[in-house]
Motif scaffolding. Structure first.
Motif, short mmCIF file in Angstrom:
data_model
loop_
_atom_site.label_atom_id
_atom_site.label_comp_id
_atom_site.label_asym_id
_atom_site.label_seq_id
_atom_site.Cartn_x
_atom_site.Cartn_y
_atom_site.Cartn_z
N VAL A 64 0.78 -1.37 0.15
CA VAL A 64 -0.13 -0.18 -0.04
C VAL A 64 0.91 1.12 0.02
O VAL A 64 0.58 2.18 -0.69
CB VAL A 64 -1.01 0.06 1.19
N LYS A 65 2.04 1.51 0.82
CA LYS A 65 2.94 2.35 0.99
C LYS A 65 3.48 2.58 -0.46
O LYS A 65 3.76 3.72 -0.92
CB LYS A 65 3.96 2.17 1.92
N ALA A 66 4.11 1.44 -1.04
CA ALA A 66 4.78 1.79 -2.53
C ALA A 66 3.72 2.05 -3.47
O ALA A 66 4.21 2.95 -4.26
CB ALA A 66 5.28 0.22 -2.75
N VAL A 67 2.80 1.43 -3.68
CA VAL A 67 1.92 2.08 -4.80
C VAL A 67 1.16 3.26 -4.36
O VAL A 67 1.10 4.21 -5.23
CB VAL A 67 0.65 1.10 -4.89
N THR A 68 1.07 3.80 -3.19
CA THR A 68 0.73 4.95 -2.83
C THR A 68 1.62 6.09 -3.23
O THR A 68 1.28 7.18 -3.81
CB THR A 68 0.10 5.15 -1.45
N TYR A 69 2.70 5.91 -3.10
CA TYR A 69 3.96 6.58 -3.29
C TYR A 69 3.98 6.88 -4.89
O TYR A 69 4.17 7.93 -5.26
CB TYR A 69 5.37 5.95 -2.86
N LEU A 70 3.87 6.05 -5.40
CA LEU A 70 3.89 6.11 -7.19
C LEU A 70 2.69 6.79 -7.54
O LEU A 70 2.63 7.74 -8.64
CB LEU A 70 3.71 4.68 -7.82
N LEU A 71 1.34 6.56 -6.81
CA LEU A 71 0.16 7.56 -7.18
C LEU A 71 0.51 9.10 -6.84
O LEU A 71 0.24 9.77 -7.62
CB LEU A 71 -1.18 6.94 -6.46
N ARG A 72 1.26 9.32 -5.92
CA ARG A 72 1.53 10.51 -5.44
C ARG A 72 2.56 11.32 -6.33
O ARG A 72 2.46 12.73 -6.38
CB ARG A 72 2.02 10.70 -4.05
#
Length: 338
Positions: free
Chosen positions: A171-179
């Motif tokens: 979740v942290k990794a994908v959220t980072y890419l979305l941001r």
């Protein structure tokens, strides 16, 4: 030529007493008089007698040895875990036997049998990528050999395990890419047999839907963790109708395979890559993952070893409750652009 070790029987023959009397005398048993005890000890010392430790341990019902089965000893993650396992085992005067399955189920089954025959007191395991049947571990129950899994664990709760919070980490990794503005994010996942693959997939889906985006299952591809498997997945993404601009790789090794292939095509700059394991080497690459999930292998190995030693010394515990220990993962940012 070195002579054979002196035995209790030889000491007994010289002193014309029984072997059991020699044994009792060496252990200061009160049934053996002081004079006889001194004679036994003096003779034993002059003959360089050494107790048969194997026989003593056999009588105690313990070998003070634990077994460890890992996919690949050469992987940095497992080499760090090995250091922790040895450090903790040595503190309790245990010897460690290491073996590698080479990520093959059949090899893992053979190694479990060999560990049983070696009379290990307990077993630490990180399962192979092909393992979906766990009967070979169930057979250890009848021999009172506890098993603790770590990192790669079975997909159920009624086992002892230490693992990283991979769903939360994803979740942290994908959220980072979305941001960072990415809206088409691919994932090169591991084999379906690995529980860790499901955790990554669940984390990916949760991150996408939590940001009010539509989950596209075609953007998650499974691979066998080999270089060719990674290339096959990359080619599918390059031909995908929603060609990703960022890719989450199952681990740093898959990420390195991917980077090598994209560099060969001279399109590496078109992608942001995030991975797992946080290998030290990625900090020295011209093109490296912009972030990697730190899974704390030393801490996992440390906790798993201590749990196993607790189970060995408190055999009734394993029938009452299961140790399910989760280690929090962190997303380590390597992208200097932020």
């Amino acid at each position: 030529m070195q002579s054979k070790p002196t035995t209790i029987k030889e000491i007994a023959k010289i002193l014309n007493i029984s072997p059991s009397s020699v044994s009792r005398g060496l252990h200061d048993h009160p049934s053996i008089g002081a004079v006889t005890r001194d004679k036994i000890k003096q003779l034993a010392k002059s003959l360089n007698y050494e107790p048969n430790k194997a026989a003593i341990l056999f009588q105690k019902g313990k070998t003070y040895t634990i077994g460890v089965i890992l996919p690949e000893l050469s992987e940095h993650f497992f080499s760090i875990a090995i250091s922790a396992i040895e450090d903790e085992a040595i503190k309790k005067n245990y010897t460690v036997i290491f073996a590698q399955s080479h990520d093959r189920y059949e090899q893992e089954v053979k190694l479990v049998e060999k560990m049983k025959n070696q009379r290990v007191d307990g077993l630490l395991v990180s399962i192979s990528k092909d393992t979906s049947n766990f009967d070979h571990f169930e057979t250890l129950n009848s021999f009172n050999i506890p098993v603790v899994f770590f990192d790669r664990i079975p997909p159920f709760k009624n086992v002892h395990y230490v693992a990283c919070s991979l769903e939360t980490a994803t979740v942290k990794a994908v959220t980072y890419l979305l941001r960072k503005g990415h809206r088409s994010i691919g994932m090169i996942n591991g084999p379906n047999t690995l529980y860790a693959s499901d955790e990554r997939k669940d984390g990916y889906k949760l991150a996408i839907t939590s940001n009010r985006l539509k989950f596209d299952p075609s953007l998650i591809l499974n691979c066998d963790l080999t270089e060719q498997g990674t290339i096959d997945a990359a080619e599918k993404f390059l031909n995908h109708k929603r060609k990703p601009t960022a890719i989450v790789a199952f681990n740093d090794y898959v990420a390195l395979f991917l980077i090598k292939y994209l560099k060969k095509l001279d399109i590496i700059h078109n992608f942001d890559i995030v991975s797992y394991a946080n290998l030290p080497i990625i900090g020295y690459l011209d093109h490296s993952p912009i972030a990697s999930v730190e899974q704390y292998p030393y801490l996992q190995g440390q906790k798993a070893t201590n749990i196993l030693l607790d189970l060995i010394h408190s055999p009734n515990v394993k029938h009452q409750a299961y140790y399910n220990t989760i280690v929090d993962a962190d997303l380590i940012i390597n992208d200097v652009r932020g």
